[in-house]
Design an enzyme around this catalytic site. Structure first.
Site, PDB file in Angstrom:
ATOM      1  N   HIS A   1      -1.197  -0.271  -9.764  1.00 11.18           N
ATOM      2  CA  HIS A   1      -1.765  -1.186  -8.757  1.00 11.18           C
ATOM      3  C   HIS A   1      -2.374  -2.416  -9.431  1.00 11.18           C
ATOM      4  O   HIS A   1      -3.583  -2.652  -9.343  1.00 11.18           O
ATOM      5  CB  HIS A   1      -2.828  -0.463  -7.904  1.00 11.18           C
ATOM      6  CG  HIS A   1      -3.137  -1.195  -6.618  1.00 11.18           C
ATOM      7  ND1 HIS A   1      -3.548  -0.571  -5.461  1.00 11.18           N
ATOM      8  CD2 HIS A   1      -3.096  -2.503  -6.310  1.00 11.18           C
ATOM      9  CE1 HIS A   1      -3.756  -1.466  -4.511  1.00 11.18           C
ATOM     10  NE2 HIS A   1      -3.493  -2.652  -5.005  1.00 11.18           N
TER      11      HIS A   1
ATOM     12  N   GLU B   1      -4.039   7.066  -5.213  1.00 11.55           N
ATOM     13  CA  GLU B   1      -4.398   6.320  -6.431  1.00 11.55           C
ATOM     14  C   GLU B   1      -5.792   6.750  -6.892  1.00 11.55           C
ATOM     15  O   GLU B   1      -6.660   6.950  -6.046  1.00 11.55           O
ATOM     16  CB  GLU B   1      -4.389   4.816  -6.149  1.00 11.55           C
ATOM     17  CG  GLU B   1      -3.009   4.319  -5.754  1.00 11.55           C
ATOM     18  CD  GLU B   1      -2.981   2.835  -5.402  1.00 11.55           C
ATOM     19  OE1 GLU B   1      -3.994   2.142  -5.595  1.00 11.55           O
ATOM     20  OE2 GLU B   1      -1.945   2.376  -4.919  1.00 11.55           O
TER      21      GLU B   1
ATOM     22  N   ARG C   1       0.865  -1.176   0.000  1.00 12.10           N
ATOM     23  CA  ARG C   1       0.000   0.000   0.000  1.00 12.10           C
ATOM     24  C   ARG C   1       0.904   1.229   0.000  1.00 12.10           C
ATOM     25  O   ARG C   1       1.943   1.230   0.678  1.00 12.10           O
ATOM     26  CB  ARG C   1      -0.884   0.045   1.261  1.00 12.10           C
ATOM     27  CG  ARG C   1      -2.026  -0.948   1.276  1.00 12.10           C
ATOM     28  CD  ARG C   1      -3.115  -0.590   0.269  1.00 12.10           C
ATOM     29  NE  ARG C   1      -4.248  -1.490   0.329  1.00 12.10           N
ATOM     30  CZ  ARG C   1      -4.365  -2.609  -0.401  1.00 12.10           C
ATOM     31  NH1 ARG C   1      -3.411  -2.962  -1.249  1.00 12.10           N
ATOM     32  NH2 ARG C   1      -5.453  -3.358  -0.297  1.00 12.10           N
TER      33      ARG C   1
HETATM   34  C1  8YV Z   1      -7.045  -5.028  -5.010  1.00 14.29           C
HETATM   35  C2  8YV Z   1      -5.217  -5.429  -3.518  1.00 14.29           C
HETATM   36  O1  8YV Z   1      -7.952  -5.757  -4.274  1.00 14.29           O
HETATM   37  O2  8YV Z   1      -5.798  -7.557  -2.674  1.00 14.29           O
HETATM   38  C3  8YV Z   1      -5.431  -6.407  -2.430  1.00 14.29           C
HETATM   39  O3  8YV Z   1      -5.215  -6.034  -1.273  1.00 14.29           O
HETATM   40  O4  8YV Z   1      -4.674  -4.412  -3.327  1.00 14.29           O
HETATM   41  C4  8YV Z   1      -5.713  -5.687  -4.890  1.00 14.29           C
HETATM   42  O5  8YV Z   1      -5.721  -7.015  -5.229  1.00 14.29           O
HETATM   43  C5  8YV Z   1      -7.496  -4.859  -6.388  1.00 14.29           C
HETATM   44  O6  8YV Z   1      -6.883  -3.703  -6.857  1.00 14.29           O
HETATM   45  C6  8YV Z   1      -8.973  -4.691  -6.508  1.00 14.29           C
HETATM   46  O7  8YV Z   1      -9.433  -3.559  -5.847  1.00 14.29           O
END
Ligand code: 8YV
Length: 315
Positions: free
Chosen positions: A281, A263, A234
């Site tokens: 991402h 983002e 993150r």
């Molecule tokens: C997001 C992610 O879920 O799993 C996570 O924590 O950051 C990604 O896989 C994806 O961008 C869908 O919102």
């Protein structure tokens, strides 16, 4: 009261994933938690589960719109957008989609590291522009195999990254909540000590307030001029201002980032840098893995609505 019990929330759901949910159960759809208040009150009163996707905050105020809400099923392993404390206080279960995405995210971390070190973005531009024929070779770059790497957070994804990098004969260092049974790998108590010992620093922390800014200005300084930061977790886990300052000043060698604080509009200072590799991402973004994530989310929704045990509850 209506007989629709499932709310699908998130404008990043694709049609296939949305249809998978709404074919299984009658559902209504909103783009984001901010749109939930506009739902008709009888509909809100009947909602028992939310299938959530995205990174916009889902807090107590939104939860309180649904008196019968018992489940928030997150699409993603990271659930930092959801106020889990508020959900627990209301007896609302939260689930996520762990494990099924670890391989893809780890693959991308390795790809980012090599792309940055081997200047592959520059190499591609050199070929595509025809400059190879007129200017010859690109400048020599940086060896990855056999170098030293620090993994910040040796959880499920961090472990997959470390296992891959061990195959690159890298010297593995890590931080984690506790020391692991990993003979030959070096445990550090804190990120500053880790950063001071390695060439590549790969961030694989969970998001949320507990890890905010863990890769601090001090840690970035400790990494030094040969250091490269890779982040697939993150944006919040790194002091982004400090990272940008260090990249601009050449105080570290570079960064390869799949995640950002803001983002999908990362700080424009990133766009001016030539020592970075930037991705949108997309760590879990393969057809195979996104399908597995959607299926796991639906399996949690189904378990809840049909009175069975949840598969991957986090609270
Ligand atoms: C997001 C992610 O879920 O799993 C996570 O924590 O950051 C990604 O896989 C994806 O961008 C869908 O919102």
């Amino acid at each position: 009261m209506s007989d629709t019990h499932l709310l699908i929330c998130g404008n990043s759901f694709n049609d296939v994933d949305r249809d998978r949910l709404s074919t299984a159960y009658p559902a209504v759809y909103v783009d984001a938690p901010a749109d939930m208040a506009a739902l008709e009150s009888g509909l809100r009163a009947s909602m028992r589960a939310v299938a959530f996707k995205g990174h916009t905050p889902f807090g107590a105020e939104a939860m309180d719109l649904f008196p019968q809400l018992g489940l928030i099923a997150n699409y993603g392993v990271g659930y930092d957008a959801i106020d889990v404390g508020a959900a627990s206080a209301r007896g609302i279960a939260v689930t996520n989609t762990p494990d099924v995405l670890s391989d893809d995210v780890a693959d991308l971390a390795v790809a980012l590291m090599i792309t940055q070190a081997r200047t592959m973005i520059r190499g591609h531009a050199h070929v595509a522009s025809g400059r190879w024929a007129t200017e010859g070779e690109i400048p020599l770059n940086r060896k990855v195999s056999g170098s030293t790497v620090g993994i910040v957070g040796l959880g499920r994804i961090g472990r997959e990254i470390a296992d891959r990098l061990a195959a690159f004969k890298m010297d593995i260092h890590y931080t984690s909540r506790s020391e692991k049974e990993t003979p030959g790998w070096t445990y550090h108590n804190d990120v500053v000590s880790l950063a001071g010992a390695v060439d590549f620093l790969v961030v694989a922390l969970v998001g949320g307030p507990d890890t905010k800014g863990q890769v601090s200005r001090e840690a970035i300084a400790a990494l030094g001029p040969r250091g490269v930061v890779v982040n697939i977790s993150r944006g919040s886990t790194i002091d982004e201002g400090a990272l940008l300052d260090a990249l601009e000043a050449g105080n570290i060698a570079g960064a390869a980032l799949d995640v950002f604080e803001n983002e999908p509009n990362p700080d424009p200072r990133f766009l001016k840098l030539s020592n970075v590799v930037l991705q949108p991402h997309q760590g879990s973004g393969t057809v195979e893995t996104r399908t597995a994530m959607a299926e796991l989310q639906l399996a949690n929704v189904a378990a809840f609505l049909e009175g069975r045990d949840l598969l991957t509850q986090v609270n």
